[in-house]
Design a protein around this motif. Sequence first.
Motif, mmCIF file in Angstrom:
data_model
loop_
_atom_site.group_PDB
_atom_site.id
_atom_site.type_symbol
_atom_site.label_atom_id
_atom_site.label_comp_id
_atom_site.label_asym_id
_atom_site.label_seq_id
_atom_site.Cartn_x
_atom_site.Cartn_y
_atom_site.Cartn_z
ATOM 1 N N LEU A 91 40.774 27.610 48.132
ATOM 2 C CA LEU A 91 41.745 26.814 46.961
ATOM 3 C C LEU A 91 41.171 27.459 45.634
ATOM 4 O O LEU A 91 42.020 27.169 44.716
ATOM 5 N N ALA A 92 40.285 28.210 45.564
ATOM 6 C CA ALA A 92 39.790 28.619 44.100
ATOM 7 C C ALA A 92 38.942 30.074 44.598
ATOM 8 O O ALA A 92 38.727 30.299 45.581
ATOM 9 N N ARG A 93 38.795 30.712 43.305
ATOM 10 C CA ARG A 93 37.992 32.024 43.466
ATOM 11 C C ARG A 93 37.212 32.089 42.071
ATOM 12 O O ARG A 93 37.398 31.484 41.230
ATOM 13 N N ASP A 132 38.220 30.568 38.450
ATOM 14 C CA ASP A 132 39.221 31.386 37.813
ATOM 15 C C ASP A 132 40.526 30.198 37.747
ATOM 16 O O ASP A 132 40.903 29.794 38.451
ATOM 17 N N VAL A 133 41.062 30.675 36.546
ATOM 18 C CA VAL A 133 42.352 29.613 36.145
ATOM 19 C C VAL A 133 43.107 30.512 35.388
ATOM 20 O O VAL A 133 42.981 31.446 34.699
ATOM 21 N N LEU A 185 44.357 26.287 38.603
ATOM 22 C CA LEU A 185 43.245 26.798 39.339
ATOM 23 C C LEU A 185 44.055 28.073 40.105
ATOM 24 O O LEU A 185 45.107 27.878 40.780
ATOM 25 N N VAL A 186 43.203 29.122 40.114
ATOM 26 C CA VAL A 186 43.735 30.412 41.026
ATOM 27 C C VAL A 186 43.292 30.386 42.336
ATOM 28 O O VAL A 186 41.681 30.286 42.417
ATOM 29 N N ASP A 187 43.726 30.630 43.334
ATOM 30 C CA ASP A 187 43.290 30.673 44.597
ATOM 31 C C ASP A 187 42.474 31.904 45.255
ATOM 32 O O ASP A 187 42.969 32.759 44.198
ATOM 33 N N ARG A 188 42.173 32.004 46.150
ATOM 34 C CA ARG A 188 41.789 33.375 47.040
ATOM 35 C C ARG A 188 42.619 34.571 46.625
ATOM 36 O O ARG A 188 42.249 35.621 46.677
ATOM 37 N N ASP A 189 43.726 34.098 47.038
ATOM 38 C CA ASP A 189 44.771 35.277 46.967
ATOM 39 C C ASP A 189 45.355 35.481 45.792
ATOM 40 O O ASP A 189 46.417 36.410 45.456
ATOM 41 N N GLY A 190 44.834 34.999 44.419
ATOM 42 C CA GLY A 190 45.304 35.125 43.323
ATOM 43 C C GLY A 190 46.664 34.337 42.783
ATOM 44 O O GLY A 190 47.104 34.508 41.870
ATOM 45 N N ALA A 246 48.403 31.093 41.237
ATOM 46 C CA ALA A 246 48.045 29.795 40.721
ATOM 47 C C ALA A 246 48.653 28.524 41.032
ATOM 48 O O ALA A 246 49.703 28.378 41.682
ATOM 49 N N SER A 247 47.778 27.580 41.353
ATOM 50 C CA SER A 247 48.520 26.274 42.059
ATOM 51 C C SER A 247 49.140 25.525 40.994
ATOM 52 O O SER A 247 48.861 25.343 39.503
ATOM 53 N N ASP A 248 50.085 24.786 41.371
ATOM 54 C CA ASP A 248 50.871 23.954 40.512
ATOM 55 C C ASP A 248 50.443 22.357 40.844
ATOM 56 O O ASP A 248 51.099 21.380 40.304
ATOM 57 N N ARG A 249 49.551 22.295 41.806
ATOM 58 C CA ARG A 249 48.938 20.902 42.038
ATOM 59 C C ARG A 249 47.732 20.771 41.487
ATOM 60 O O ARG A 249 47.250 19.561 41.204
ATOM 61 N N ILE A 250 46.762 21.612 41.123
ATOM 62 C CA ILE A 250 45.472 21.612 40.857
ATOM 63 C C ILE A 250 45.086 22.200 39.458
ATOM 64 O O ILE A 250 45.261 23.448 39.488
#
Length: 433
Positions: free
Chosen positions: A370-372, A381-382, A388-393, A395-399
């Motif tokens: 869920l993060a990197r 990474d944000v 929050l930017v996940d492992r695949d790059g 950006a989450s619209d929830r976190i």
Amino acid sequence: MKTTVVVGGGCSGALTTIHLSGPEDRVVLVDPAPTDTLGRGAAYRTTDPTHLLNSRAAAMSALADVPTDFVDWCRDQGLPIGPADFAPRAVFGDYLHDRLSRVEFEHVRGVAIRIGTEPGSPRVVLRGGQTVSADRVVLALGHGAPAGPLSITSAVRTHPYYVGNPWTPGALDRVPGDVPVLLIGTGLTALDVAMSLSNRGRRAPLHAVSRRGLLPQSHLEIQPKATGTFAHHGTDAGGLLRAIRRYAATEPDWRCAVDTLRPQLDQLWWQLSVDARRRLLQHVAAYWEIHRHRMAPTVASRVTALRDSGALFTHAAAIHSIRRGERGFVVTLRFKHKDESWPVGAIVNCTGPGGAATSTLGRALLDDGLARRDPTGTGLDVDGHGRLVDRDGEASDRIVAIGPTRRGAWWETTAVPEIRTQAAALARVPVAA
């Protein structure tokens, strides 16, 4: 009604909750602390009156749309604190707690250990198995516990006279007053510890050590206003530093230049290449920090008095090794041209706070994808909105992260003015359906 779960009940979590709370939004604050201590965090729960804010009261409002709120609150409490004063940190902690207590939110006492995202909306999982469902999660993790240098072995860490985190309540009570003490670090934390220990009638000196031996600079009693503006467009570190030096030379005092740069730092940081960011972190960050995070004038006077009296010494050296000795520890310091071994009776880790990526929840977010890490490896990474930017790059619209949790991807994100601006921006963004 949409639910936002704020993880963390310190300064960042309090500011977030204050700005997000409203009749159409449900805010749940997750933190293990008792409700009557929320808002203070590590920095503002100190009871030592010598621990002062390192910004003037005028800059410390919790409310983005009421810049005088902290000063007004102090006046209403009968406290003689004006806009240009440096208030005790405990007073600011009381203020944050009071402002938090005036808004509607639910407090769930617990430690968040991971975030589940399947199926649908995220769920904050607490130690013990309880879950809290959310439409949006705000990570307000604040400053992590100090990590400590690699020379701190398990034998040192378990010694009764080693203090790994000086902000743990009562941690300094076990430091003897009749033996030399090593403070690892020479920043604001080390100076706070030095003042606290010196208030206890010490009969032996304190030795503060860091690689460069740099002490924070002091605020002026009266600071002149900046006379110009700063602008720079470039991706290399050298060009940015040259532009800053040229600009600072045109101002009445270097502090004017630092304070003018501060609102622009994140934009300047984002336009740099990743290599330039890493070079700045390695070679420049320590110098920037001592100019950016300054001592209140009264604190600077107290530190000068401690040094002049021989109660406090500062050293530029690397810690080569630490071993348990007959009455405490033997510390081997690597100076520029020689090594020296000193006996000390106690050690206090004053290296400053750790990052969100090393916290229990931060590690879980990384492990779950869920993060990197941010490109410099400093933290999580944000994106430019704090998502929050996940492992695949993606950006989450929830976190979303706020405050020091953004550190690494953002640069200027640890002080009240920046955090309250971020919180106000979150309040303007509707929670995703």
